[in-house]
Scaffold this motif. Structure first.
Motif, PDB file in Angstrom:
ATOM      1  N   THR A  14       0.845  -1.201   0.000  1.00  0.00           N
ATOM      2  CA  THR A  14       0.000   0.000   0.000  1.00  0.00           C
ATOM      3  C   THR A  14       0.878   1.247   0.000  1.00  0.00           C
ATOM      4  O   THR A  14       2.104   1.168   0.101  1.00  0.00           O
ATOM      5  N   GLY A  15       0.224   2.400  -0.085  1.00  0.00           N
ATOM      6  CA  GLY A  15       0.937   3.653   0.099  1.00  0.00           C
ATOM      7  C   GLY A  15       1.365   3.806   1.554  1.00  0.00           C
ATOM      8  O   GLY A  15       0.881   3.100   2.451  1.00  0.00           O
ATOM      9  N   PRO A  16       2.261   4.765   1.835  1.00  0.00           N
ATOM     10  CA  PRO A  16       2.789   4.931   3.203  1.00  0.00           C
ATOM     11  C   PRO A  16       1.703   5.090   4.256  1.00  0.00           C
ATOM     12  O   PRO A  16       1.795   4.528   5.350  1.00  0.00           O
ATOM     13  N   ALA A  17       0.663   5.866   3.950  1.00  0.00           N
ATOM     14  CA  ALA A  17      -0.347   6.192   4.961  1.00  0.00           C
ATOM     15  C   ALA A  17      -1.193   4.999   5.362  1.00  0.00           C
ATOM     16  O   ALA A  17      -1.956   5.075   6.333  1.00  0.00           O
ATOM     17  N   PHE A  18      -1.059   3.865   4.647  1.00  0.00           N
ATOM     18  CA  PHE A  18      -1.932   2.708   4.899  1.00  0.00           C
ATOM     19  C   PHE A  18      -1.138   1.438   5.206  1.00  0.00           C
ATOM     20  O   PHE A  18      -1.675   0.326   5.144  1.00  0.00           O
ATOM     21  N   LEU A  19       0.141   1.601   5.563  1.00  0.00           N
ATOM     22  CA  LEU A  19       0.993   0.432   5.780  1.00  0.00           C
ATOM     23  C   LEU A  19       0.583  -0.396   6.993  1.00  0.00           C
ATOM     24  O   LEU A  19       0.816  -1.604   7.024  1.00  0.00           O
ATOM     25  N   ALA A  20      -0.024   0.218   7.989  1.00  0.00           N
ATOM     26  CA  ALA A  20      -0.438  -0.563   9.166  1.00  0.00           C
ATOM     27  C   ALA A  20      -1.374  -1.685   8.758  1.00  0.00           C
ATOM     28  O   ALA A  20      -1.273  -2.824   9.247  1.00  0.00           O
ATOM     29  N   TRP A  21      -2.298  -1.392   7.831  1.00  0.00           N
ATOM     30  CA  TRP A  21      -3.313  -2.378   7.449  1.00  0.00           C
ATOM     31  C   TRP A  21      -2.775  -3.340   6.396  1.00  0.00           C
ATOM     32  O   TRP A  21      -3.274  -4.449   6.266  1.00  0.00           O
ATOM     33  N   PHE A  22      -1.729  -2.946   5.708  1.00  0.00           N
ATOM     34  CA  PHE A  22      -0.985  -3.893   4.886  1.00  0.00           C
ATOM     35  C   PHE A  22      -0.298  -4.909   5.790  1.00  0.00           C
ATOM     36  O   PHE A  22      -0.356  -6.117   5.552  1.00  0.00           O
ATOM     37  N   ARG A  23       0.353  -4.421   6.826  1.00  0.00           N
ATOM     38  CA  ARG A  23       1.106  -5.316   7.720  1.00  0.00           C
ATOM     39  C   ARG A  23       0.203  -6.305   8.450  1.00  0.00           C
ATOM     40  O   ARG A  23       0.631  -7.396   8.803  1.00  0.00           O
ATOM     41  N   MET A  24      -1.053  -5.904   8.678  1.00  0.00           N
ATOM     42  CA  MET A  24      -1.985  -6.808   9.357  1.00  0.00           C
ATOM     43  C   MET A  24      -2.815  -7.618   8.372  1.00  0.00           C
ATOM     44  O   MET A  24      -3.723  -8.354   8.775  1.00  0.00           O
ATOM     45  N   GLY A  25      -2.516  -7.491   7.072  1.00  0.00           N
ATOM     46  CA  GLY A  25      -3.174  -8.328   6.088  1.00  0.00           C
ATOM     47  C   GLY A  25      -4.542  -7.853   5.668  1.00  0.00           C
ATOM     48  O   GLY A  25      -5.281  -8.598   5.005  1.00  0.00           O
ATOM     49  N   ASN A  26      -4.929  -6.631   6.010  1.00  0.00           N
ATOM     50  CA  ASN A  26      -6.248  -6.135   5.639  1.00  0.00           C
ATOM     51  C   ASN A  26      -6.266  -5.526   4.240  1.00  0.00           C
ATOM     52  O   ASN A  26      -7.292  -5.566   3.554  1.00  0.00           O
ATOM     53  N   LEU A  27      -5.169  -4.921   3.829  1.00  0.00           N
ATOM     54  CA  LEU A  27      -5.133  -4.170   2.576  1.00  0.00           C
ATOM     55  C   LEU A  27      -3.916  -4.516   1.738  1.00  0.00           C
ATOM     56  O   LEU A  27      -2.854  -4.888   2.273  1.00  0.00           O
ATOM     57  N   GLN A  28      -4.064  -4.364   0.443  1.00  0.00           N
ATOM     58  CA  GLN A  28      -2.940  -4.364  -0.494  1.00  0.00           C
ATOM     59  C   GLN A  28      -3.181  -3.231  -1.495  1.00  0.00           C
ATOM     60  O   GLN A  28      -4.316  -2.788  -1.684  1.00  0.00           O
ATOM     61  N   LYS A  29      -2.124  -2.681  -2.030  1.00  0.00           N
ATOM     62  CA  LYS A  29      -2.184  -1.759  -3.175  1.00  0.00           C
ATOM     63  C   LYS A  29      -2.727  -0.364  -2.852  1.00  0.00           C
ATOM     64  O   LYS A  29      -2.313   0.616  -3.466  1.00  0.00           O
ATOM     65  N   HIS A  30      -3.640  -0.234  -1.896  1.00  0.00           N
ATOM     66  CA  HIS A  30      -4.356   1.021  -1.651  1.00  0.00           C
ATOM     67  C   HIS A  30      -3.384   2.173  -1.378  1.00  0.00           C
ATOM     68  O   HIS A  30      -2.605   2.138  -0.431  1.00  0.00           O
ATOM     69  N   GLY A  31      -3.426   3.187  -2.222  1.00  0.00           N
ATOM     70  CA  GLY A  31      -2.542   4.341  -2.033  1.00  0.00           C
ATOM     71  C   GLY A  31      -1.133   4.119  -2.515  1.00  0.00           C
ATOM     72  O   GLY A  31      -0.284   4.995  -2.382  1.00  0.00           O
ATOM     73  N   GLY A  32      -0.843   2.920  -3.050  1.00  0.00           N
ATOM     74  CA  GLY A  32       0.510   2.619  -3.501  1.00  0.00           C
ATOM     75  C   GLY A  32       0.743   3.075  -4.933  1.00  0.00           C
ATOM     76  O   GLY A  32      -0.096   3.784  -5.505  1.00  0.00           O
ATOM     77  N   PRO A  33       1.887   2.683  -5.533  1.00  0.00           N
ATOM     78  CA  PRO A  33       2.918   1.802  -4.973  1.00  0.00           C
ATOM     79  C   PRO A  33       3.980   2.566  -4.173  1.00  0.00           C
ATOM     80  O   PRO A  33       4.027   3.797  -4.223  1.00  0.00           O
ATOM     81  N   LEU A  34       4.817   1.801  -3.476  1.00  0.00           N
ATOM     82  CA  LEU A  34       5.957   2.379  -2.782  1.00  0.00           C
ATOM     83  C   LEU A  34       7.159   2.419  -3.721  1.00  0.00           C
ATOM     84  O   LEU A  34       7.417   1.476  -4.451  1.00  0.00           O
ATOM     85  N   SER A  35       7.889   3.510  -3.663  1.00  0.00           N
ATOM     86  CA  SER A  35       9.080   3.628  -4.517  1.00  0.00           C
ATOM     87  C   SER A  35      10.267   2.937  -3.856  1.00  0.00           C
ATOM     88  O   SER A  35      10.295   2.716  -2.639  1.00  0.00           O
ATOM     89  N   ASN A  36      11.243   2.615  -4.675  1.00  0.00           N
ATOM     90  CA  ASN A  36      12.470   2.028  -4.143  1.00  0.00           C
ATOM     91  C   ASN A  36      13.143   2.997  -3.189  1.00  0.00           C
ATOM     92  O   ASN A  36      13.736   2.600  -2.177  1.00  0.00           O
ATOM     93  N   ARG A  37      13.027   4.305  -3.493  1.00  0.00           N
ATOM     94  CA  ARG A  37      13.623   5.313  -2.611  1.00  0.00           C
ATOM     95  C   ARG A  37      12.967   5.285  -1.238  1.00  0.00           C
ATOM     96  O   ARG A  37      13.627   5.433  -0.213  1.00  0.00           O
ATOM     97  N   TRP A  38      11.636   5.113  -1.227  1.00  0.00           N
ATOM     98  CA  TRP A  38      10.940   4.984   0.068  1.00  0.00           C
ATOM     99  C   TRP A  38      11.459   3.773   0.832  1.00  0.00           C
ATOM    100  O   TRP A  38      11.793   3.857   2.012  1.00  0.00           O
ATOM    101  N   HIS A  39      11.511   2.615   0.159  1.00  0.00           N
ATOM    102  CA  HIS A  39      11.982   1.402   0.830  1.00  0.00           C
ATOM    103  C   HIS A  39      13.343   1.622   1.476  1.00  0.00           C
ATOM    104  O   HIS A  39      13.555   1.306   2.656  1.00  0.00           O
ATOM    105  N   GLN A  40      14.259   2.164   0.730  1.00  0.00           N
ATOM    106  CA  GLN A  40      15.629   2.304   1.237  1.00  0.00           C
ATOM    107  C   GLN A  40      15.705   3.321   2.369  1.00  0.00           C
ATOM    108  O   GLN A  40      16.346   3.059   3.396  1.00  0.00           O
ATOM    109  N   SER A  41      15.053   4.472   2.183  1.00  0.00           N
ATOM    110  CA  SER A  41      15.139   5.504   3.226  1.00  0.00           C
ATOM    111  C   SER A  41      14.475   5.038   4.520  1.00  0.00           C
ATOM    112  O   SER A  41      14.955   5.318   5.612  1.00  0.00           O
ATOM    113  N   GLN A  42      13.365   4.292   4.394  1.00  0.00           N
ATOM    114  CA  GLN A  42      12.670   3.832   5.586  1.00  0.00           C
ATOM    115  C   GLN A  42      13.465   2.762   6.315  1.00  0.00           C
ATOM    116  O   GLN A  42      13.472   2.699   7.550  1.00  0.00           O
TER     117      GLN A  42
END
Length: 1646
Positions: free
Chosen positions: A458-486
């Motif tokens: 999901t996008g950054p603002a919805f990662l909690a519900w991605f991590r708990m298996g409730n959501l995918q894709k919503h507000g995404g995608p995440l960039s490689n730059r986001w992955h690395q910086s985070q």
């Protein structure tokens, strides 16, 4: 910061007077209590007075024994006093040495004395004796004889009662906490039923024949205490205490050898927790490294103050008790230091915070700090403080916390939060940030292409519900730059946590995988989760790998191994939540057990010491019956699973599931959903809940935590919840005491916290925070509908009363945290008011009442505006913070849209369509959200309701929802990328400070500056009306600092002096009614003080007099502390209009009608200074001034003939007038120096011989003249340097506080030195005498530098301009050449030879023949604007924005004048089309001027109005101060024929829209009508219509609240206006003109 919050809250409060009516009864009750309190206070004060008088009369000496008079006075007073005042009286008696005398600790000469005041037989129920300094020193009540008194429910906290006696007294329910009672006796059947002794010293205490039923001795020291023939039934006493004390009981034969639990309740000394399990220890480092980490934390918390180094930290693991954290606070090894000894780094930080809160009355919150430590020494501790944690763990967080609050944090913000966690004892925290990087990495290795993974996250603002298996894709995608910086951020976060000793809980594999996983791994067993909350399977329905499948082990082990390897950390604690808000595929018990066994096995394979941390949130679902839960948990070994009982304060699960069938759990307060920030909570549930859980579950309950979905709200609840990790439950009285402490450490400053603030929080504690664990939603923030409901779970009147009390307190408390709370509670009141009006709106709609709907809708619009206004006044309620945090990750335009979309989508509709239940789930009371999201929805709703009524059909809900989405919601989160502010109002134009926190720029060689002259002067009598009249001390403080920083050392001190005149004139026999007819209103006091006006805008209230005089004392004290000389007012002779008839033998004259005011409001009588009565009045007034101010400054101001003509030109008379005035000063102060304006000498009356005579009888050295307008019309050269007297060269520059741009740098650099050359040492200073500030700052900086500079030539002046721009705009980036060149152009044009400036046609009263002087080449101005717009690509500083707005409005006013000339030309040619066309352009320019001004906080009418309204306490006050403020900046006078019209005009947002523009609309209407009807303009009709249709409504009828926050981005607006106008500027051919306009009105006094 946030300085506008208090006046806005006051304004909103006073504009909602109906709320006062609704709580009138409660207010009357409160007033009655206040009156009773006042009466008691008077009794108390009289008692103190009596005692002092008796002492003075010898009635307290040994000879007066038995001191009957003193005892009679005391006993009489005691019967009438409240418990608080009885407490105060006892403390007074002890300090005065009237009780507590029979004491072995006293010197021999006092041994034979008994107490002077006898307490026997008196009632002291409910008194509270508490040390005011806490541990610093116990309250001294040693040896006091409390014989035969009633002390029911009394409280003694940190009190020294050594040697006291309570013989025969009744102490039922009393409390002795942290007190010393060594050698205390409880003789003669004292009744101690139910009292408690905690943390107290009872060594050697005597309990003979004492009733001790239910007494709790806590952990007090009973060494040497003796109990004889005492009833110990139900007494709580530990075995250790039984060993310490001695017992004798003749009747029961009770001794310590045979004490049994049959008659004594034994207090268990074993601590709860688990010793059976060897919990894995967190990663630790050496104590020395941990010590440094905590020292660094302390420095950060104290903002690197020197006091941070006074904390000595020692980490000693063996301090722990059964694994539980311990800290000990004691005095350090060096003077003024504190030693913190602790079992872990977290415990040390926890101990530091305990010291701040409970020793230093300080606090650190999410919203800010209130630190009250000295830099050189810390408050000492009388005896060591030792705190042992109740449990092993303190938990922080909910998976949602890291999306609703922390998702866009950088490490700087994370660092603050980690420090806060440690300071609150947190030692167990989720560490999920950046983990998507690892999943991306592993899944790529498994063969998933990046495109499929982009469709997964999901996008950054919805990662909690991605991590708990409730959501995918919503507000995404995440960039490689986001992955690395985070992930880099994650490593920083985890490193800091482990350094401190916080255990990071890492994510383990839940089984959720990309949607293509089942097809990629067909042999593995997958399930699909259900559609979550209606999202549909495009963005939910994630496939998850069955944990019973062997492939789960492979994937789970690989992911966790990668995590541990990349982080180089084995934390041993892992989080996993598979069935969060979803149902398992089957209810088969064996399957459920195997699922968890499979999940845990993957953890255990990687880490044999793994402990699984699982949310118990899923068990709130009806699916989870006890047998299913028991099976689900059964195959995870005890000691390897900790459950988070997530919502324990409201829906605890431990009691439903038998404490989770043997597993360990943490009691948590969830409290907040969605990061909503309305107020609610249950302090009662929170204080009782953890101990109830311990009692129920024994050692299975191993911690207390906070599991809020979002932070930055209801801070009281989180502080209180985390204190339950060491506290015992509090009863009602203790909870009330805790609330007092909370308020004290939150608001305490150098001034005491007013009782109104304390009482306000008691009301909040009993209502909003009473029994309100779930809170209620807000209709204002909900999607508009016809049947909206808002739960109300407490007494609203308590909230309204608390608001009123905090408004009252705002006159005394101004701290940052108080302002935050005031905003927070104001918005609560507004949201309930909104709901009340909403219900009336719906009722009107249902009744088909069109008028009612319109009326209620208008009120709701107003409440929305007020809510936006109050929220915008505080930096912590700004949408801009959230948006700007998100945008820090943006590196291009696409990123801006992505992060803006994510941030706004979450706080608005949340989901992917407008039918989801999650709509507004994360709603926020934030400025920006109200204005741009919630309010537009309501506008759509109102429009639909009105149309339905007009057209006669019901509301179509589908149409309603579609319109709401398309017209209000979609534009907000999808289309709008505006920049939202992150700052609130600051005074003056601002600062540009470029200093390092750790080191200052060095100086190569010493710099020595010698002033050219003795004095630097500040001010004009008018300054204190045009600018300073409505300032509070906070604003005055800034101005005094500015004065001192610019070398000012001589200043008028006229504020509040009307109080003295009122006081003296009342003594002289004038009734208050005549004085009310004498003083003008606040906005016109300058001209009252100079004798020009009376009555105009008045009368002044007694409250104004008193508050202003108190302010005057603060101002003068601060000036004198710094070294600025305050110039006090002396008597000019002006008196009330009845003075001549009251004193017929005195000689009076009448001043003339001043500028057409008429003798109703001018023509003041003045006492002739040659009359002997003048001396009497003048001396009395000046004596009163000096006495009340306790100050003899030696400098006095007096201006008799200001803008008026003396009664005669006789030279001897003129000399005697000044001799008389000076004699009154000299009689009071032989060293008096008269400071006189030389302004009067601009009149043609003052020929040289008259001036010379006028000055001749004041001794040389006792008169300083202010050559007020030296830069333009100097008088020193005309009058031979004032015939030997000293004078100060001044730059007046500004009239009326106008804020057009002009000045003459050339005149200012040459002028002072020319004066020195001409006059020699008679010129003794340089000053600034502007009528108003906040304009043309370059001129004032430059003028004051002439006090040490030599004149500059052209080259040096050019260099100075470069320096001015550099220090004004410099940042980490160089200043572009375009900005430097722009200011060279301005220096050569606007600020060259333009000392008088020019007016503005835009701001003048419209007429047919107006001319606007142009004294420079305006093309240079236009070019400078273009260059600054160009520079705006690189410069964005606050001061640059101010200047860009300032110069943009200048360009627009000249553009306006150019079009105005075309309008008049078209009218003169009877060109109807031409007039219409030019009028339309002028309307557009007015709108654009309003637009640019509204974008900068320093150009807002709201500042002026709100400053005025801070003095209002009722509706009448609101109209009075609103009228004064607006009258001054509009027509000024008392009719529309005065020349003063628009004298104080301002380029302010609000003024353009509501005053100047409406006048032009009337003017355009008249011109068009005249052309259509074929007649000329009648000036009389024009003026009458302007007055009645535009001017009168503005200053008399309108009391709207004006914003003090900005709208729009100034740089963006300036660029848009440049693009709009720059080509047409080339067509402007307005040539420089010699001045044809009249002089400022000050020249018209002959």
């Amino acid at each position: 910061m946030c300085a506008a919050a208090v006046p806005i809250a006051v304004a909103i409060y006073t504009n909602n007077l109906s709320e006062q009516q609704r709580i009138a009864n409660e207010r009357r009750e409160f007033d009655s209590k206040q009156a009773d309190n006042l009466r008691q206070q008077q009794v108390y004060d009289q008692f103190l007075s009596d005692i002092y008088q008796l002492d003075k009369d010898g009635q307290l000496s040994g000879a007066a024994k038995p001191w009957a008079l003193a005892n009679a006075r005391y006993w009489t007073a005691n019967q009438q006093l409240s418990s608080q005042l009885k407490t105060d009286a006892l403390i007074f008696l002890k300090r005065k040495g009237l009780i507590g005398l029979d004491c072995p600790t006293l010197s021999d000469d006092r041994q034979d004395r008994s107490d002077i005041i006898q307490l026997s037989g008196l009632n002291f129920d409910n008194i509270r004796l508490v040390s005011p300094t806490g541990d610093l020193s116990l309250l001294d009540m040693a040896c006091v004889q409390f014989g035969q008194v009633s002390l029911v429910n009394a409280s003694f906290y940190m009190t020294n009662l050594d040697g006291a006696s309570f013989n025969g007294s009744r102490l039922i329910g009393a409390k002795f906490n942290s007190s010393s009672l060594e050698g205390v006796s409880f003789l003669n059947g004292a009744n101690l039923d139910g009292i408690s002794f905690h943390d107290s010293n009872l060594r050697g205490a005597e309990f003979p024949e004492t009733i001790l039923t239910g007494v709790d001795f806590g952990n007090s020291d009973l060494s040497g205490a003796h109990f004889s023939n005492s009833n110990l039934s139900g007494t709580k006493i530990t075995p250790e205490q039984l060993q310490q004390a001695s017992f004798f009981n003749e009747n029961l034969s009770l001794t310590k050898e045979n004490v049994s639990e049959s008659n004594i309740m034994m207090r268990k000394t074993t601590t709860k927790g688990s010793n059976a399990i060897r919990w894995p220890k967190p990663i630790t480092y050496s104590s020395s490294s941990s010590t440094q980490v905590i020292s660094d934390l302390i420095s950060r918390a104290l903002d690197n103050a020197p006091s941070a180094k006074l904390f000595q930290v020692s980490i000693q693991a063996d301090l722990a008790v059964n694994g539980k954290d311990v800290f000990v606070l004691s005095n350090g090894s060096t003077s003024g230091s504190i030693q913190i000894s602790a079992s872990t780094g977290v415990a040390a930080a926890w101990g530091f915070n305990y010291y701040l809160k409970y020793v230093a009355d300080s606090s650190v919150y999410w919203s800010g700090k209130n630190i009250r430590l000295s830099n050189s020494t810390l408050f000492p501790i009388n005896q060591p403080i030792r705190i042992v944690a109740n449990d092993l763990y303190r938990w922080y967080g909910n998976p949602c916390t890291f999306s609703y609050s922390a998702v866009f944090w950088n490490f700087s913000r994370w660092e603050k939060e980690i420090d806060w966690m440690a300071m609150n004892g947190i030692n167990l925290v989720y560490a999920t940030t950046g983990m998507e990087y690892i999943y991306n990495k592993v899944f790529l290795r498994m063969g998933f292409p990046q495109s499929e993974l982009d469709d997964y996250f999901t996008g950054p603002a919805f990662l909690a519900w991605f991590r708990m298996g409730n959501l995918q894709k919503h507000g995404g995608p995440l960039s490689n730059r986001w992955h690395q910086s985070q992930f880099q951020l994650a490593k920083q976060i985890i490193q800091r946590m482990t350094d401190i000793g916080i255990i990071p809980v890492l994510p383990a594999f839940t089984g959720f995988m990309p949607r293509t996983a089942p097809s990629r791994f067909p042999s593995a067993r997958f399930h699909n989760s259900s559609s979550w909350d209606g999202f549909g399977c495009n963005e939910s329905c994630l496939p998850y790998l069955d944990p019973t499948d062997s492939f789960f082990q492979k994937v789970g082990v690989e992911l966790l191994n990668e995590t541990v390897t990349l982080l180089n950390l084995t934390s041993h604690f892992y989080a996993c939540d598979l069935f969060n808000e979803m149902t398992p595929p089957t209810s088969d018990l064996e399957y459920l057990a195997d699922v968890n066994a499979g999940i845990f096995q993957a953890m255990k394979t990687v880490d044999p010491n793994a402990v699984w941390v699982m949310q118990a949130w899923l068990f709130l679902s009806k699916f989870w019956k006890p047998d299913r839960v028991q099976s689900y948990l059964s195959k995870v070994p005890i000691g390897h699973l900790i459950l988070l009982d997530l919502f324990s304060e409201s829906s605890p699960q431990y009691s439903r599931f038998e404490s989770f069938y043997g597993h360990y759990y943490i009691w948590n307060m969830l409290h907040d959903f969605g990061g909503n920030n309305f107020l609610f909570g249950s302090l009662v549930n929170v204080t009782e809940g953890p101990q109830t859980a311990r009692n129920f579950s024994g050692n299975q309950m191993i911690g207390v935590g906070i599991t809020m979905e979002g932070i930055n709200q209801n801070e009281i609840m989180y502080e209180f919840a985390l204190e339950q990790s060491w506290r015992s439950p509090l009863n009602d009285t203790e909870l009330s005491d805790w609330l007092v402490g909370f308020v004290m450490r939150r608001y305490e400053s150098d001034h005491p916290v007013p009782s109104s603030a304390l009482y306000a929080w008691q009301l909040l504690g009993d209502s909003v925070y009473g029994n309100n664990p779930n809170g209620d939603s807000s209709v204002m923030l909900s999607r508009p509908e016809l049947d909206g409901e808002q739960d109300i779970n407490f007494d609203l009147k308590s909230l309204f009363s608390a608001w009123e009390l905090l408004i009252d307190a705002s006159y005394e408390v101004h701290s940052d945290l108080f302002r935050y709370d005031l905003v927070d509670i104001t918005k609560e009141v507004l949201r309930y008011k909104f709901y009340d009006i909403y219900t009336q709106l719906i009722s009107a709609f249902n009744d088909k009442d069109l008028y009612g709907v319109s009326t209620q809708a208008a009120i709701l619009v107003d409440i929305l505006a007020d809510t936006e206004l109050i929220l915008a006044s505080d930096r912590r309620f700004l949408l801009g913070n959230w948006i700007n945090d998100a945008l820090q990750f943006a590196q291009n335009e696409e990123d801006i849209h992505f992060y803006n979309f994510n941030a706004k989508l979450q706080v608005s509709i949340w989901g992917n369509n407008y039918t989801l239940e999650l709509y507004d789930y994360a709603n926020k009371f934030w400025s920006g959200m109200i204005r741009d999201y919630y309010a537009p929805r309501w506008y759509v709703f109102f429009d639909i309701l009105l149309k339905c009524l007009v057209e006669g059909h019901p509301v179509n809900r589908k149409v309603l929802n579609e319109r709401l989405f398309l017209e209000a919601e979609l534009p907000f989160f999808m289309l709008d990328t505006k920049v939202y502010p992150t700052t609130t109002q600051v005074y003056w134009s601002g600062k540009n400070i470029r200093l390092s926190n750790s080191t200052l720029f060095p100086i190569n060689q010493p710099i020595r500056i010698v002033a050219n002259d003795l004095y630097r002067w500040y001010g004009n009598p008018c300054t204190f009306s045009y600018s300073a009249v409505f300032w509070n001390f906070s604003r005055w403080e800034k101005e005094i600092d500015w004065m001192a920083m610019n070398g000012i050392n001589l200043v008028y001190a006229t504020t509040g002096m009307e109080y003295i005149y009122n006081k003296v004139f009342l003594r002289m026999g004038f009734p208050q009614t005549e004085l009310d007819d004498y003083f003008t209103g606040p906005a016109f006091l300058a001209w009252f003080r100079m004798g020009n006006l009376q009555k105009h805008g008045g009368p002044l209230s007694n409250r104004w007099h008193q508050s202003q005089f108190q302010l005057a004392k603060q101002i003068i004290q601060r000036m004198t502390d710094i070294g600025i000389i305050p110039v006090l007012p002396a008597f000019t002779g002006f008196m009330p209009r009845t003075a001549p008839s009251r004193f017929p033998s005195a000689q009076f004259h009448n001043s003339s009608d001043w500028v057409g005011f008429g003798c109703n409001e001018s023509c003041l009588p003045y006492l002739d200074p040659t009359d002997s009565f003048f001396q009497k009045v003048g001396v009395e007034l000046l004596n009163e001034t000096i006495t009340l101010l306790n100050l003899t400054s030696h400098f006095y101001a007096c201006d008799l003939f200001n803008e008026m003509t003396p009664p005669t030109s006789d030279l001897e008379y003129l000399a005697d007038v000044n001799a008389g005035i000076f004699q009154a000063m000299k009689t009071v102060d032989p060293n008096a120096v008269w400071v006189m304006q030389a302004w009067l000498f601009l009149s043609d009356f003052w020929k040289p011989d008259r001036v010379q005579s006028y000055l001749s009888k004041v001794p040389i050295g006792h008169l300083i003249l202010l050559d007020l307008y030296s830069e333009s019309i100097p008088k020193y050269s005309q009058f031979e340097s004032f015939y030997g007297h000293y004078y100060i060269w001044n730059m007046l520059h500004d009239f009326g506080g106008n804020n057009v741009l002009f000045g003459s740098l050339l005149n200012v650099t040459i002028g002072p030195q020319t004066a020195r050359n001409f006059s020699g040492d008679q010129m003794i200073g340089v000053g600034i005498t502007m009528e108003g500030i906040n304009q043309n700052e370059i001129m004032y900086e430059f003028a004051l530098e002439q006090s040490w500079r030599s004149p500059l030539n052209d080259t040096e002046l050019s260099d100075w301009l470069v320096g001015f721009v550099m220090r004004r705009y410099e940042s980490d980036h160089p200043i572009p050449g375009s900005a430097l060149y722009a200011w060279q152009l301005l220096g050569d044009s606007v600020y060259a030879k333009n000392p008088r400036g020019d007016g503005s046609t835009m701001l003048y009263r419209p007429r047919l023949n107006d001319e606007q002087d142009i004294n420079f080449d305006i093309k240079s101005l236009f070019s400078a604007w273009e260059l600054l717009v160009d520079a705006s690509d690189e410069v964005h500083s606050d001061l640059f924005r101010y200047d860009l707005v300032d110069i943009t409005k200048e360009v627009l006013q000249y553009k306006f004048y150019d079009v105005y000339t075309k309008l008049i030309s078209a009218f003169n040619q009877s060109d109807l089309y031409g007039v219409s066309t030019q009028a339309a352009i002028l309307v557009d320019i007015l709108a654009d001027t309003e637009l640019i001004l509204a974008s900068d906080r320093r150009f807002l009418l709201g500042n002026w109005i709100n400053d005025a309204l801070q003095f209002a306490q009722n509706e009448e006050d609101i109209h009075f101060y609103n009228f004064n403020a607006k009258l001054q900046v509009s027509i000024w006078g008392n009719n529309y024929t005065l020349e003063l019209y628009d004298y104080a005009n301002k380029f302010w947002s609000g003024m353009i829209r509501d005053y100047y523009a409406p006048r032009w609309y009337v003017f355009f209407d008249i011109l068009l009508k005249c052309l259509v009807e074929g007649h000329s303009v009648d000036p009389k009709v024009l003026n009458e219509r302007l007055f009645l249709e535009a001017e009168l409504p503005f200053f008399m009828l309108d009391t709207k609240v004006y914003p003090t926050t900005t709208q729009g981005d100034s740089i963006t607006i300036a660029r848009e206006l440049f693009n709009k106008y720059h080509l047409s500027l080339n067509e402007i051919h307005l040539l420089e003109k010699s001045s044809k306009k009249k002089f400022p009105f000050k020249y018209h006094f002959d």
